[in-house]
Design an enzyme around this catalytic site. Structure first.
Site, mmCIF file in Angstrom:
data_model
loop_
_atom_site.group_PDB
_atom_site.id
_atom_site.type_symbol
_atom_site.label_atom_id
_atom_site.label_comp_id
_atom_site.label_asym_id
_atom_site.label_seq_id
_atom_site.Cartn_x
_atom_site.Cartn_y
_atom_site.Cartn_z
ATOM 1 C CB CYS A 221 -1.046 -0.082 1.339
ATOM 2 S SG CYS A 221 -1.951 1.328 1.347
ATOM 3 C CB CYS B 290 -0.465 2.519 4.346
ATOM 4 S SG CYS B 290 -2.052 1.839 3.320
ATOM 5 C CG ASP B 291 3.159 1.249 4.351
ATOM 6 O OD1 ASP B 291 2.700 1.666 5.483
ATOM 7 O OD2 ASP B 291 2.841 -0.026 4.144
#
Ligand code: NAP
Length: 326
Positions: free
Chosen positions: A137, A140-141
């Site tokens: 992701c 997200c990251d």
């Protein structure tokens, strides 16, 4: 005799837990059935920074809070309960079968989630968390790879969108695609190729290239690459690997019960999350058109549970067109 509920929710990931919270607060007799433990896929994410209200929290911590909140309002969660089949018995009864037990419900919310498709190469599982270098992701990251060098893999919409997002954080992003033509929409391809041709761009594309192993000691240090046309191999240094090769919805047990797309996502009307089976709603990553985000999954769960009242008040609501002044 099977116990009867107003609503049974299948899957206790963020979508199911949010649905459970809303259903419990409406004082419906409800039960969440979870195959493993509450939390789902997000439990394996160690740092979440894009869930509103939490500057930084682990997936496990967040879903533990969600679980406690649902239970505090009277929600019941049964773990280790794998649903194997559903059957519509009458206009007001749906039968839910697990390995040992059977339940009856007036309505069901399907929230079994989906999982990232994996490459299945050496090193992928070993480093599967943003802390050690493998992520599925970018949204997200990406911030954890600020100023670093990362490799992204895939050629669909997700791969191109997420790779462009990675370019805002990483010093160097190399996208590997196994063919020499992307699957993503043309507009996105144009934006992507333009970015790769900018002067001093941090985006490099390697076509006809696959990753055969992810290498490193305690964290990712390089990726083993192979050009599928020349068979040339190299060890390519990087700090992280982002894998965007599609999603697999966990809907095998629903085949023949609700309408699914060819790739297994549950069909529904986007406004009210109704499936083709009256009384059966859907929420989260397993549905067609899902944005595959934590925030959108919880939004879906809340929405589906809010719709229970419409259906219980008047079952003919099911057949009203979406957006039709409800
Ligand atoms: P996808 O469209 O299925 O694309 C998966 C990509 O991964 C393909 O390029 C595929 O290569 C590659 N791939 C699959 N297995 C691989 C392997 N073992 N090794 C290397 N590469 C592999 O998946 P997605 O991009 O996650 O999108 C899923 C759905 O959501 C699609 O319908 C997509 O259109 C939609 N979506 C839409 C948007 C948007 O509209 N903004 C954004 C994201 C996703 P090949 O091309 O060679 O098969």
């Amino acid at each position: 005799m099977a116990e009867r509920y107003d609503c049974i929710i299948i899957g206790a990931g963020p979508a199911g837990l949010a649905a459970g919270l809303y259903a419990a607060r409406d004082r419906f007799k409800m039960l969440l059935l979870e195959k493993f433990v509450p939390g789902g896929q997000i439990n394996s994410t160690d740092r979440i920074e894009n869930y509103p209200g939490f500057e930084r929290i682990s997936g496990y911590e967040l879903t533990e809070k969600m679980q406690k909140q649902t239970v505090a309002f009277g929600g019941a969660i049964k773990t280790g309960a794998e649903v194997t089949a559903l059957k519509k018995l009458s206009s007001s009864d749906i039968e839910i079968s697990c390995d040992k037990d059977k339940y009856l419900a007036r309505a069901v919310i399907l929230a079994p989630g989906s999982d990232y498709r994996k490459l299945g190469i050496p090193g992928e599982d070993k480093f599967r968390n943003a802390g050690t270098g493998v992520s599925y992701c970018g949204t997200c990251d990406a911030p954890f790879f600020k100023g670093k060098s990362v490799v992204a893999i895939g050629g669909g919409n997700t791969a191109l969108e997420e790779t462009l997002h990675l370019c805002k954080f990483a010093a160097k992003v190399t996208l590997l695609h196994r063919r020499d033509e992307f699957r993503a929409t043309k507009v996105l391809q144009e934006e992507f190729v333009a970015k790769s041709k900018e002067p001093n761009t941090n985006l490099l594309v390697k076509y006809s290239t696959v990753a055969t192993a992810i290498e490193g000691k305690d964290r990712v240090e390089s990726v083993r690459l192979k050009n599928v046309k020349t068979n040339n191999e190299e060890s390519y240094p990087c700090d992280g690997v982002f894998i965007f090769v599609g999603m697999i919805p966990s809907t095998g047990f629903l085949k023949g019960f609700v309408e699914l797309t060819d790739d297994g996502f549950i069909k529904c009307d986007f406004a009210h999350l109704r499936t083709n089976v009256p009384g059966v709603f859907v929420a989260g990553d397993c549905r067609v058109g899902a944005a595959m985000q934590l925030a959108t999954a919880t939004g879906d769960g809340a929405n589906a549970a809010m719709m229970l009242k419409n259906y219980f008040r008047d079952s003919s609501w099911w057949n009203q067109p979406a957006g039709g002044g409800l």
